[in-house]
Motif scaffolding. Structure first.
Motif, PDB file in Angstrom:
ATOM      1  N   GLU A 118       0.828  -1.207   0.000  1.00  0.00           N
ATOM      2  CA  GLU A 118       0.000   0.000   0.000  1.00  0.00           C
ATOM      3  C   GLU A 118       0.863   1.257   0.000  1.00  0.00           C
ATOM      4  N   ALA A 119       1.987   1.204   0.732  1.00  0.00           N
ATOM      5  CA  ALA A 119       2.876   2.366   0.777  1.00  0.00           C
ATOM      6  C   ALA A 119       3.483   2.648  -0.590  1.00  0.00           C
ATOM      7  N   LEU A 120       3.848   1.605  -1.319  1.00  0.00           N
ATOM      8  CA  LEU A 120       4.422   1.803  -2.653  1.00  0.00           C
ATOM      9  C   LEU A 120       3.411   2.429  -3.608  1.00  0.00           C
ATOM     10  N   ALA A 121       2.155   2.062  -3.442  1.00  0.00           N
ATOM     11  CA  ALA A 121       1.119   2.584  -4.348  1.00  0.00           C
ATOM     12  C   ALA A 121       0.660   3.977  -3.959  1.00  0.00           C
ATOM     13  N   GLU A 128      -0.255   5.843   4.401  1.00  0.00           N
ATOM     14  CA  GLU A 128       0.277   4.507   4.123  1.00  0.00           C
ATOM     15  C   GLU A 128       1.801   4.476   4.234  1.00  0.00           C
ATOM     16  N   ARG A 129       2.451   5.521   3.770  1.00  0.00           N
ATOM     17  CA  ARG A 129       3.916   5.551   3.854  1.00  0.00           C
ATOM     18  C   ARG A 129       4.407   5.848   5.274  1.00  0.00           C
ATOM     19  N   ALA A 130       3.554   6.462   6.077  1.00  0.00           N
ATOM     20  CA  ALA A 130       3.982   6.852   7.422  1.00  0.00           C
ATOM     21  C   ALA A 130       4.233   5.659   8.330  1.00  0.00           C
ATOM     22  N   ARG A 131       3.737   4.475   7.954  1.00  0.00           N
ATOM     23  CA  ARG A 131       4.000   3.287   8.778  1.00  0.00           C
ATOM     24  C   ARG A 131       5.437   2.808   8.640  1.00  0.00           C
ATOM     25  N   ASP A 182      12.023  -1.208   7.223  1.00  0.00           N
ATOM     26  CA  ASP A 182      11.851  -0.933   8.648  1.00  0.00           C
ATOM     27  C   ASP A 182      10.544  -0.190   8.914  1.00  0.00           C
ATOM     28  N   PHE A 183       9.852  -0.618   9.974  1.00  0.00           N
ATOM     29  CA  PHE A 183       8.678   0.119  10.436  1.00  0.00           C
ATOM     30  C   PHE A 183       9.106   1.425  11.103  1.00  0.00           C
ATOM     31  N   ASP A 184       8.177   2.391  11.112  1.00  0.00           N
ATOM     32  CA  ASP A 184       8.368   3.624  11.878  1.00  0.00           C
ATOM     33  C   ASP A 184       7.621   3.466  13.198  1.00  0.00           C
ATOM     34  N   GLU A 189      -0.219   3.619  14.797  1.00  0.00           N
ATOM     35  CA  GLU A 189      -0.844   2.454  14.182  1.00  0.00           C
ATOM     36  C   GLU A 189       0.091   1.246  14.219  1.00  0.00           C
ATOM     37  N   VAL A 190       1.393   1.488  14.074  1.00  0.00           N
ATOM     38  CA  VAL A 190       2.362   0.383  14.169  1.00  0.00           C
ATOM     39  C   VAL A 190       2.330  -0.217  15.571  1.00  0.00           C
TER      40      VAL A 190
END
Length: 562
Positions: A118-121, A128-131, A182-184, A189-190
């Motif tokens: 989802e982050a790539l899209a 989505e990228r913030a995760r 790596d997760f943030d 949400e993480v």
């Protein structure tokens, strides 16, 4: 009349056995170990005498890093079985009196994980990228990575993506393989997601978690460059912006609160490659994890002065926070100690993988030292972890050809490191069966050295001097004499090449002597030998450890109760 003291939690003095699922037992014959295979061999752990089994990842994964790249944290990879197979494993283990620990991989996911897809899209700056950790690059057009961090597996720790419109895009952080973003962990949400994952497995009956890369989950704000001379592999200290940051402890405090709501004394064990010992002890403060692997001890050279210093520091550090020390000599990430201890002992006994073109270690010397080191370790107060196959004296598989290797360390390394496959080769159970009893077909995901047949379980069971029977004796005596819960005092008068101490537990004294020198040591005639890692004689040969029944005069030095 005084009230009886409450029983100690099971984990406080436990011996826990690591199973690497790919390589322990293969029930369906495809060459890859699986959960039904693990279940079928659980009686081996009861016979050995351990308290619990820790199972490395078995979750759905593309297996680019042998399962430490997780695509779904709430299921079982079909190559390993099903959730029903996992439930059957838990039920069987508990019926046998074994606790079950599972691996949790919270620093990063697989790049196949739905969140990362989802982050790539999604667009830069999106929820989505913030995760994960996406950043713009440096330099003209953002063509350079955001900082100078390097991957633990070699190369840059940053990979640039192509945006949905085809243009060069942002970079994402991966301290390991590029397939492991790596997760943030500053993202709420993480944190919420992983608390739910913990509950999912706790509700299925697991007795705890081993936490992968526990020291790397939080990075320094702003992602500054690391010092120019930093070494990501051997200097995992808070001076490096990707390791051991203070905020990581907030995560473990929240997890401790969660697991404490479950009955049965559930365990959290941190894989924290940090130093000094005081930094490691912070992970086992009363409101955080219960165990944290003592990798400083694992890396200690086989020299008496180094061993004494390492043990002293280790015990003093955990005593300051009221915790137990957690001893370990081998795992799936390091050269097996039956091989590692045979190479020249310098400032650290952690060495890169060994390949067929490297000088080959002395197998006899390595096994002799490994047996002595294990006998020394299992006498120490606290908890201990064993790695599958070490009870057989398995050496590292040092002649694996390049075309069979699968460790991303090998493929990404720019310094010739052959990687960790050599400690991950399937375990031998029966010398005269296909794949030495690993399965019925003879297929193995990594080839087994011929010597593994001579070291199989059936060739060692019941043989008095075998490594398997040595481990059984050590574990039985450790439990019977309460060594894990004892008090250690150093003994003098044996020379600089001898590690000598007494452990007092419940009114019973066990004297331990380990000869790391070159000449035999006369044993005290007034004490009976309980167990020895080498030949049973009245003198202690070099690279041999003995446990004696009783105490000697002249104890002194530090005293440390677990």
């Amino acid at each position: 009349m005084p009230m009886p003291s409450a029983p100690s939690p099971w984990w406080r003095y436990a011996v826990i056995y690591q199973v690497y699922p790919r390589s322990w037992a293969d029930a369906d014959g495809d060459g890859l170990g699986d959960l039904p295979g693990i279940t079928s061999r659980l009686p081996h752990l009861v016979e050995l005498g351990v308290d619990a089994v820790w199972i490395s990842p078995f979750y759905p994964s593309p297996q680019r890093d042998a399962g430490y790249d997780v695509a779904d944290y709430r299921d079982v990879d079909p190559r390993f079985g099903t959730l029903d197979d996992f439930d059957a494993l838990i039920e069987r283990a508990h019926a046998l009196g074994l606790k079950v620990i599972v691996d949790l991989v919270p620093n990063h996911s697989s790049s196949d994980h739905p969140w990362f897809q989802e982050a790539l899209a999604a667009a830069p700056g999106s929820p989505e990228r913030a995760r994960y950790i996406f950043r713009d690059g440096r330099g003209p057009g953002g063509d350079s990575p955001p900082n100078n961090w390097r991957s633990k597996f070699g190369g840059s720790a940053w990979t640039r993506i192509t945006e949905a419109d085809g243009s060069p895009g942002q970079w994402y952080l991966h301290l390991f393989d590029e397939s492991q973003p790596d997760f943030d962990w500053s993202h709420a949400e993480v944190r919420s997601e992983f608390e739910d994952i913990l509950r999912f497995w706790l509700d299925r009956g697991v007795d705890g978690f081993r936490i992968d890369v526990a020291h790397g989950m939080v990075k320094t704000e702003g992602f500054p460059d690391a010092p120019d001379d930093y070494d990501l592999a051997v200097d995992p200290t808070a001076s490096q912006p990707m390791w051991d940051q203070p905020a990581v402890h907030d995560i473990f405090r929240s997890w401790r609160r969660l697991v404490d709501t479950y009955d049965g004394d559930r365990l959290l064990c941190a894989e924290a490659w940090v130093r000094p010992d005081e930094a490691l002890a912070r992970y086992v403060r009363p409101d955080e994890c219960h165990h944290s692997f003592n990798f400083g001890y694992l890396m200690t050279p086989w020299r008496a002065a180094d061993q004494r210093e390492s043990i002293t520091r280790s015990l003093e550090a955990v005593r300051s926070v009221g915790a137990v020390q957690t001893w370990v000599l081998s795992n799936h990430d390091v050269v097996r100690h039956a091989t590692r201890l045979a190479v020249p002992q310098t400032t650290t006994s952690v060495i890169p993988g060994i390949g067929p073109d490297d000088p080959q270690p002395d197998a006899e010397l390595g096994l002799r030292r490994a047996r002595a080191a294990t006998a020394l370790m299992l006498a120490l107060p606290g908890a201990a972890y064993l790695y599958q196959g070490e009870e057989l004296g398995l050496p590292e598989a040092t002649t694996l050809p390049p075309d069979v290797r699968q460790d991303p360390t090998f493929w990404r390394s720019d310094d010739g490191d052959v990687g960790r496959d050599g400690c991950r080769v399937p375990v031998p159970w029966e010398a005269d069966r296909p794949a030495f009893g690993f399965n019925e077909t003879g297929a193995t995901w990594l080839p087994q050295p011929a010597v593994y047949g001579q070291l199989s379980v059936d060739r060692q069971r019941g043989v008095p001097d075998s490594t398997f029977e040595l481990y059984r004796s050590l574990l039985a005596l450790r439990r019977d004499r309460g060594l894990g819960r004892g008090e250690l005092s150093w003994l003098g008068g044996f020379g600089t090449d001898v590690v000598a101490f007494a452990v007092v537990a419940g009114g019973t004294t066990t004297t331990v002597l380990a000869n790391l020198g070159d000449t035999p040591l006369a044993l005290p005639s007034q004490l009976d030998v309980l167990v020895t890692s080498g030949p049973a004689r009245r003198d202690l040969l070099p690279d041999t450890t003995v446990w004696l029944d009783g105490d000697l005069s002249g104890t002194g030095g530090i005293s440390s109760r677990a």
